[in-house]
Design a protein around this motif. Structure first.
Motif, short mmCIF file in Angstrom:
data_model
loop_
_atom_site.label_atom_id
_atom_site.label_comp_id
_atom_site.label_asym_id
_atom_site.label_seq_id
_atom_site.Cartn_x
_atom_site.Cartn_y
_atom_site.Cartn_z
N GLY A 1 3.29 24.97 40.62
CA GLY A 1 4.42 25.26 41.51
C GLY A 1 5.73 25.47 40.80
N TYR A 2 5.80 25.19 39.51
CA TYR A 2 7.04 25.36 38.75
C TYR A 2 7.06 26.74 38.08
CZ TYR A 2 8.54 20.50 39.20
OH TYR A 2 8.98 19.30 39.69
N GLN A 3 8.24 27.36 38.06
CA GLN A 3 8.40 28.65 37.39
C GLN A 3 8.89 28.50 35.95
OE1 GLN A 3 7.43 31.65 38.76
NE2 GLN A 3 6.58 30.16 40.22
N ASP B 1 17.33 21.57 35.61
CA ASP B 1 16.83 20.95 36.84
C ASP B 1 15.61 21.67 37.41
OD1 ASP B 1 18.79 19.04 36.72
OD2 ASP B 1 20.19 20.15 38.01
N ASP B 2 15.50 22.96 37.13
CA ASP B 2 14.42 23.72 37.77
C ASP B 2 13.17 23.84 36.89
OD1 ASP B 2 15.55 25.32 35.84
OD2 ASP B 2 15.45 27.17 37.02
N GLU B 3 13.10 23.05 35.82
CA GLU B 3 11.93 23.14 34.95
C GLU B 3 11.12 21.84 34.99
OE1 GLU B 3 13.36 23.87 31.00
OE2 GLU B 3 14.14 21.85 30.75
N ALA B 4 9.83 21.98 34.77
CA ALA B 4 8.95 20.81 34.65
C ALA B 4 8.93 20.37 33.20
CB ALA B 4 7.54 21.17 35.11
N LEU B 5 9.40 19.15 32.95
CA LEU B 5 9.44 18.62 31.58
C LEU B 5 8.14 17.88 31.28
CD1 LEU B 5 10.97 18.07 28.92
CD2 LEU B 5 11.87 15.98 30.01
N LYS C 1 4.06 36.76 23.64
CA LYS C 1 4.45 38.12 24.02
C LYS C 1 3.23 38.99 24.27
CE LYS C 1 7.33 42.02 22.50
NZ LYS C 1 8.21 42.52 21.41
N PHE C 2 2.24 38.84 23.40
CA PHE C 2 0.99 39.59 23.56
C PHE C 2 0.30 39.25 24.87
CE2 PHE C 2 -3.68 39.49 22.85
CZ PHE C 2 -3.90 40.86 22.73
N ARG C 3 0.43 37.97 25.31
CA ARG C 3 -0.21 37.53 26.54
C ARG C 3 0.74 37.62 27.75
NH1 ARG C 3 -4.01 37.89 27.96
NH2 ARG C 3 -5.00 35.97 28.65
N ASP C 4 1.91 38.22 27.56
CA ASP C 4 2.89 38.41 28.64
C ASP C 4 3.34 37.10 29.26
OD1 ASP C 4 2.97 41.24 28.47
OD2 ASP C 4 1.11 41.38 29.61
N VAL C 5 3.54 36.09 28.43
CA VAL C 5 4.08 34.81 28.87
C VAL C 5 5.50 34.67 28.35
CG1 VAL C 5 3.86 32.29 28.75
CG2 VAL C 5 1.80 33.72 28.92
N SER D 1 7.62 30.66 32.84
CA SER D 1 8.21 30.75 31.50
C SER D 1 7.95 29.43 30.78
CB SER D 1 9.71 31.02 31.60
OG SER D 1 10.39 29.92 32.20
N LEU D 2 7.70 29.51 29.50
CA LEU D 2 7.35 28.34 28.70
C LEU D 2 8.35 28.14 27.59
CD1 LEU D 2 5.36 26.06 27.86
CD2 LEU D 2 4.09 27.80 26.56
#
Length: 455
Positions: free
Chosen positions: A156-158, A268-272, A221-225, A189-190
């Motif tokens: 559920g996290y972006q 705040d909007d990221e999963a740590l 980048k190759f895996r579009d992440v 996004s990672l």
């Protein structure tokens, strides 16, 4: 094994190191020596229990500063040890090396070295490192169990931010990036953040952590992440003296000051996610000053808890090497590190260079556990049960592993020899070899987060 006739002076050769043992047969020819009968019964036997007995006799002699007896037992061990023999012989050669190293510090004159006794620390390429971690599931077990739990926790996290504390140079993350790329709803996004300093222990690589990050970025980048890689505490390259200083606590105390939301740029909007793989053992558990003060290990756990992570993964070897007694450490270490030696024996020939290099890295660990004391002894493992209790004391709650994780781990182990297995134990997943515990994996959340999620 054949015992030669008595000599007044004997030399044992061990990997380029010559050490003088005087009057070794007096150990067997002296009736009043209480160990003579027990040790004489070991001659001609390569049984692991007998070798362990000899190691303990030698350790007891060193702890009581009886160098003569220690020399005599080492002579017997040297007739057993072989770096190209079977499992017990190869393991014994590294324990003997460590005992000789320890004895030379106690009595340099009696234990005269010729040549270098330093274990060469090899630098691997990234490709070689991939083969290293694939050899046996010692590391991949923790990767697999952790990655599946992370994947579940970030649903559920972006945005996902992983604070990675490990010793294998981010080898855990290509598989995770690949899994994110396969997400039907598109990958989040990672961001991966790593400390600049790591314990100077194997495996070591011939590229910088920044180069590792660039390679991860290219793969993402190759895996579009969408990907970002950060290094904290980068104050410039360490000098050779700093890199070899095993008493410096690896600059961990300075690193603790960087574990705050501002320096880490937490959002705040990221999963740590906090990922600790074979890491906590290198944080000192000594308490400075009053009894109320926290050790570096507990201070670290408190700091990361304050960052409010979605999940904390803790993986390490399931073995207690924190004892102050040398004999206790030898017993535990011998019975634990026999496992990788035995596993390699099942599929690699005795003259395999890959096997010798892997065993040499374990030998470096053995030397630190046996040869050193005080702040120089950095290999201070706690078993899974002890570490779990520590986590609870600091204020964490255990997260049970889901069925999907169990299936993934079993699938991984099916790719390896039949001796590998897995068991559930007190909230942990434990890797086993022939029924013996090897590595534990645990997942945790701060009590405050669990309480806040309750209705």
């Amino acid at each position: 094994m054949h015992v030669t006739s008595s000599h007044s002076h004997m030399k044992a050769e061990l990997k380029g190191t010559s050490i003088s043992f005087q009057n070794p047969n007096t150990l067997f020819n002296t009736p009043q020596n209480p160990l003579s009968g027990a040790l004489k019964g070991c001659l001609g036997s390569l049984d692991g229990a007998c070798i362990e007995k000899l190691l303990l006799h030698c350790a007891s002699a060193l702890e009581s500063n009886d160098i003569t007896l220690a020399q005599q037992v080492m002579w017997v061990l040297n007739n057993v040890a072989s770096p190209v023999g079977d499992t017990n012989q190869r393991l014994t050669s590294w324990f003997l090396r460590a005992l000789i190293s320890r004895a030379s510090r106690i009595c340099p004159t009696a234990m005269s070295f010729k040549g270098s006794n330093t274990i060469q620390r090899r630098l691997m390429s990234v490709t070689e490192l991939a083969g290293y971690v694939d050899l046996i599931p010692w590391h991949r077990f923790g990767y697999c169990a952790s990655n599946n739990e992370i994947f579940k926790a970030i649903t559920g996290y972006q945005r996902v931010h992983i604070l990675d504390f490990s010793i294998t140079h981010c080898m855990q993350w290509p598989t995770f990036i690949d899994a994110l790329a396969k997400n039907p709803e598109g990958p989040p996004s990672l961001r991966i953040t790593v400390p600049f300093c790591r314990p100077h222990v194997p495996p070591l690589v011939n590229v910088s952590i920044h180069e590792v990050g660039l390679r991860l970025g290219n793969f993402a980048k190759f895996r579009d992440v969408p990907f970002e890689f950060n290094v904290i505490g980068n104050t410039g390259p360490l000098t050779p003296v700093e890199l070899s200083d095993e008493s410096s606590n690896f600059h961990f105390e300075a690193m603790l000051s960087l574990l705050n939301p501002t320096t880490l740029n937490l959002r705040d909007d990221e999963a740590l996610v906090i990922n600790c793989q074979n890491w906590l053992r290198y944080l000192s558990d000594d308490r400075k000053g009053s009894r109320q003060s926290l050790s570096l290990r507990d201070a670290f756990l408190n700091l990361i808890k304050g960052l409010n992570p979605r999940i904390v993964l803790l993986v390490d070897e399931d073995c207690d090497l924190s004892a102050s007694s040398l004999t206790s450490r030898i017993t535990t270490c011998f019975n634990h590190l026999w496992i990788p030696f035995d596993a390699l024996e099942t599929f690699l020939p005795k003259d395999s260079g890959q096997r010798a290099e892997f065993e040499s890295d374990i030998g470096q660990k053995i030397e630190n556990i046996i040869s050193f004391e005080g702040h120089q002894r950095i290999e201070r493992l706690e078993c899974g049960v002890q570490m779990s209790q520590r986590m609870k004391n600091v204020g964490y709650l255990s997260v049970p592993f889901c069925d999907e994780t169990i299936r993934e781990v079993k699938g991984l182990l099916d790719e390896h020899a039949s001796g590998w297995g897995m068991k559930r134990e007190e909230g942990m997943l434990v890797l086993t070899w022939k029924g013996n515990s090897c590595v534990f994996a645990t997942a945790w959340v701060p009590c405050e987060i669990r309480d806040a999620s309750l209705p």
